[in-house]
Scaffold this motif. Structure first.
Motif, short mmCIF file in Angstrom:
data_model
loop_
_atom_site.label_atom_id
_atom_site.label_comp_id
_atom_site.label_asym_id
_atom_site.label_seq_id
_atom_site.Cartn_x
_atom_site.Cartn_y
_atom_site.Cartn_z
N GLU A 36 0.84 -1.19 0.00
CA GLU A 36 0.00 0.00 0.00
C GLU A 36 0.88 1.24 0.00
O GLU A 36 2.05 1.17 0.40
CB GLU A 36 -0.95 -0.01 1.20
CG GLU A 36 -0.29 -0.25 2.53
CD GLU A 36 -1.30 -0.53 3.63
OE1 GLU A 36 -2.50 -0.59 3.34
OE2 GLU A 36 -0.88 -0.67 4.79
N PRO A 37 0.35 2.36 -0.46
CA PRO A 37 1.18 3.57 -0.63
C PRO A 37 1.78 4.07 0.66
O PRO A 37 2.94 4.49 0.70
CB PRO A 37 0.20 4.58 -1.22
CG PRO A 37 -0.91 3.79 -1.80
CD PRO A 37 -1.03 2.57 -0.94
N SER A 38 1.00 4.09 1.73
CA SER A 38 1.47 4.67 2.98
C SER A 38 1.71 3.56 3.99
O SER A 38 0.79 2.85 4.40
CB SER A 38 0.42 5.65 3.53
OG SER A 38 0.86 6.18 4.77
N ARG B 239 8.07 -1.17 -6.93
CA ARG B 239 7.10 -0.53 -6.03
C ARG B 239 6.69 0.84 -6.56
O ARG B 239 5.52 1.22 -6.51
CB ARG B 239 7.71 -0.40 -4.63
CG ARG B 239 6.91 0.44 -3.66
CD ARG B 239 7.55 0.45 -2.28
NE ARG B 239 6.99 1.50 -1.43
CZ ARG B 239 5.83 1.41 -0.80
NH1 ARG B 239 5.10 0.33 -0.91
NH2 ARG B 239 5.40 2.41 -0.05
N ASN B 240 7.64 1.57 -7.09
CA ASN B 240 7.35 2.91 -7.60
C ASN B 240 6.39 2.88 -8.79
O ASN B 240 5.71 3.86 -9.07
CB ASN B 240 8.65 3.61 -8.01
CG ASN B 240 9.59 3.79 -6.84
OD1 ASN B 240 9.15 4.03 -5.72
ND2 ASN B 240 10.89 3.67 -7.09
N TRP B 241 6.36 1.75 -9.48
CA TRP B 241 5.50 1.65 -10.67
C TRP B 241 4.08 1.24 -10.33
O TRP B 241 3.15 1.49 -11.10
CB TRP B 241 6.08 0.63 -11.64
CG TRP B 241 7.49 0.92 -12.07
CD1 TRP B 241 8.12 2.13 -12.05
CD2 TRP B 241 8.44 -0.02 -12.57
NE1 TRP B 241 9.40 2.02 -12.50
CE2 TRP B 241 9.65 0.71 -12.83
CE3 TRP B 241 8.44 -1.37 -12.84
CZ2 TRP B 241 10.80 0.12 -13.34
CZ3 TRP B 241 9.58 -1.98 -13.35
CH2 TRP B 241 10.74 -1.24 -13.59
N LEU C 115 2.39 1.75 -7.23
CA LEU C 115 1.67 2.50 -6.20
C LEU C 115 0.52 3.32 -6.76
O LEU C 115 -0.42 3.65 -6.04
CB LEU C 115 2.63 3.41 -5.43
CG LEU C 115 3.63 2.72 -4.51
CD1 LEU C 115 4.49 3.73 -3.77
CD2 LEU C 115 2.93 1.80 -3.52
N GLY C 116 0.59 3.64 -8.04
CA GLY C 116 -0.47 4.45 -8.63
C GLY C 116 -1.69 3.65 -9.04
O GLY C 116 -2.68 4.23 -9.48
N SER C 117 -1.65 2.34 -8.88
CA SER C 117 -2.76 1.49 -9.32
C SER C 117 -3.33 0.73 -8.12
O SER C 117 -2.73 -0.24 -7.65
CB SER C 117 -2.30 0.51 -10.40
OG SER C 117 -3.33 -0.42 -10.69
N ALA C 118 -4.48 1.16 -7.66
CA ALA C 118 -5.12 0.47 -6.54
C ALA C 118 -5.48 -0.96 -6.91
O ALA C 118 -5.42 -1.87 -6.07
CB ALA C 118 -6.38 1.23 -6.11
N THR D 138 -3.87 -2.96 -9.00
CA THR D 138 -2.66 -3.79 -8.97
C THR D 138 -2.27 -4.13 -7.55
O THR D 138 -1.90 -5.27 -7.24
CB THR D 138 -1.49 -3.07 -9.67
OG1 THR D 138 -1.85 -2.79 -11.03
CG2 THR D 138 -0.24 -3.92 -9.64
#
Length: 204
Positions: free
Chosen positions: A97-99, A171-173, A175-178, A180
């Motif tokens: 997850e992002p955070s 991971r950087n790629w 994080l923008g896709s919930a 995924t």
């Protein structure tokens, strides 16, 4: 003793995706590079008890005792199921997850070590892997086993670090896709549950 054949055999074993690899990938994707390095270290250190057991002959004792084998085995099963749950739980240790809150490296390493420590088959695995590459001299069997085991551990750490760094970069790629991230979390949970089931079917 440390022959090209041994190095190739060990490399094939190490690079094959197993529980430790999956754990390292999950930490790299979920928490980044630092966490993946601690995961790789923990998984590597988890080999030590099995290497010592194989060297000292304790592996035979473990596998001769069905009760002791099953105690360790089902503790491992429960632990893998716990890891599966942490991949689904919000804020869980293996959730992508992002955070994510910072977690002590020793806690990450400890989980990785337990993955291997609670797999009773590893001690016999070391016997079967290392024995063919020993010189056959009874006077040096302990030193040779420890040396080959140390090389195997060094190779394990190096390969796991590469896996972890790759995951941290990926991971950087993602994080923008919930979608995924949700797919990855369900996948990691399913994989650990399957690994728990496979371990439960192991026999001494």
């Amino acid at each position: 003793m440390i022959s090209l054949q041994f190095l190739l055999t060990a490399f094939v074993v190490v690079i094959a995706p197993g529980t430790g690899v999956i754990y390292t990938l999950a930490l790299g994707l979920g928490r980044g590079r630092r966490a993946s390095l601690w995961a790789a270290l923990g998984c590597t250190l988890g080999i030590v008890p099995h290497l010592l057991a194989a060297t000292l002959g304790l592996a035979a004792v473990l596998h001769a005792s069905a009760l002791l084998f099953n105690i360790v085995k089902f503790a491992g099963v429960a632990y893998l199921l716990y890891l599966a749950w942490t991949a689904l739980k919000s804020g869980g240790a293996l959730r992508v997850e992002p955070s994510t809150s910072a977690e002590p490296g020793l806690a990450i390493a400890r989980r990785g070590a337990l993955i291997n420590i609670l797999n009773p088959k590893l001690s016999i695995f070391f016997l079967s892997l290392l024995t063919p590459f020993l010189s056959g001299n009874p006077a040096t069997v302990t030193e040779e086993t420890l040396l080959l085991g140390s090389v195997f551990m060094a190779m394990t750490f190096a390969v796991f670090v590469l896996y972890g760094l790759f995951a941290a970069q990926a991971r950087n790629w993602i994080l923008g896709s919930a979608r995924t991230m949700a797919w990855l979390n369900r996948s990691f949970a399913a994989i650990f549950a399957i690994l728990a089931g496979r371990l439960a079917l192991e026999r001494a």
